[in-house]
Design an enzyme around this catalytic site. Structure first.
Site, PDB file in Angstrom:
ATOM      1  CB  CYS A 162      -6.871  22.189  -6.534  1.00  0.00           C
ATOM      2  SG  CYS A 162      -5.828  20.897  -6.329  1.00  0.00           S
ATOM      3  CB  CYS A 183      -3.358  14.582  -4.523  1.00  0.00           C
ATOM      4  SG  CYS A 183      -5.227  14.536  -4.546  1.00  0.00           S
ATOM      5  CB  CYS A 219      -2.788  23.033  -6.794  1.00  0.00           C
ATOM      6  SG  CYS A 219      -1.978  24.392  -6.617  1.00  0.00           S
TER       7      CYS A 219
HETATM    8  S1  SF4 Z   1      -4.172  18.187  -4.009  1.00  0.00           S
HETATM    9 FE1  SF4 Z   1      -5.870  16.619  -3.771  1.00  0.00          FE
HETATM   10  S2  SF4 Z   1      -6.853  17.094  -1.959  1.00  0.00           S
HETATM   11 FE2  SF4 Z   1      -5.488  18.807  -2.066  1.00  0.00          FE
HETATM   12  S3  SF4 Z   1      -6.778  20.399  -2.654  1.00  0.00           S
HETATM   13 FE3  SF4 Z   1      -6.012  19.474  -4.763  1.00  0.00          FE
HETATM   14  S4  SF4 Z   1      -7.379  17.570  -5.105  1.00  0.00           S
HETATM   15 FE4  SF4 Z   1      -7.893  18.399  -3.186  1.00  0.00          FE
END
Ligand code: SF4
Length: 238
Positions: free
Chosen positions: A116, A202, A226
């Site tokens: 993220c 996710c 995130c």
């Molecule tokens: S939501 Fe999941 S796939 Fe998207 S940036 Fe974050 S960890 Fe990576």
């Protein structure tokens, strides 16, 4: 009334103390005040989720000139990518930011915080810097989940960067009420049962519990953030 006056209100009392129409008026007022103060340096962060759709629509009611930015990733579901295309075609004042940097395979599983940070937080910093944003407007709500209870409507988490959360006190029901009443288009994935949408790997459909309970299931980040609302967004090497 100056924007700063709102900071003193107890948002937790407003969640059930205001009715739907009063919340709409309050949100419009917050955006209007912030736009008058920051003008072209104000921008809406549009995640393309249901809450962002409300904030974006409210901002357009304040002024069609208010710009915005979308941070997207390679892992967004095809439905979200299509919805983004349609939204940007309708509102060319929305800029899209993406980080194409290579990352380890399945980083979202092994280290979702880092994933993220690379794919979401960095492009958000980039958007704020490139668009010279002094006030960014978010769709954050304090009833969404355990990680969202301690925010205020007007914040300055990064020095010199105001963060406006104009729908902080809205319930999930009121979001859908607004979207239905004002016929605002939403991502078709909501029809499948999602309550909170992010990247494909996710986001899960859940019933009951927190609205964000379907995010990052099976990781230490479950139901979490995130990072764009918790990590520094300026004074950082992009
Ligand atoms: S939501 Fe999941 S796939 Fe998207 S940036 Fe974050 S960890 Fe990576």
């Amino acid at each position: 009334m100056a924007l700063g006056t709102f900071v003193q209100d107890d948002v937790r009392q407003l969640v059930d103390g205001l009715n739907f129409a009063e919340k709409v008026e309050r949100s419009l007022w917050l955006i209007r005040e912030a736009y008058e103060e920051h003008g072209e340096h104000l921008a809406v962060a549009n995640s393309l989720g249901k809450d962002s759709c409300v904030v974006w629509d409210l901002a357009k009611r304040v002024s069609p000139h208010i710009p915005g930015f979308i941070v997207t990733t390679r892992f967004k579901p095809p439905e979200t990518k299509q919805f983004m295309k349609e939204t940007v075609a309708r509102y060319p004042e929305l800029r899209v930011f993406d980080n194409p940097a290579p990352i380890p395979e399945k980083l979202w599983e092994t280290d979702p915080d880092r994933c993220c940070d690379i794919l979401k937080v960095k492009p958000t910093r980039q958007a704020i810097e490139e668009m010279d944003v002094h006030c960014w407007v978010t769709g954050l709500r304090c009833t969404e989940g355990r990680t969202r209870t301690d925010f205020e409507e007007v914040e300055e988490r990064d020095k010199g960067l105001i963060k406006l959360n104009p729908i902080l006190v809205w319930h999930e029901r009121e979001i859908w009420q607004y979207l239905a009443l004002y016929r605002v288009p939403v991502n078709p994935l909501y029809a499948e049962g999602y309550r909170s949408l992010g990247c494909g790997p996710c986001s899960r459909i859940t019933s009951g519990g927190d609205e964000r309970a379907g995010r990052w299931i099976g990781t230490s980040k479950c139901g979490g953030e995130c990072g764009i609302h918790t990590r520094p967004l300026i004074d950082y090497q992009i």
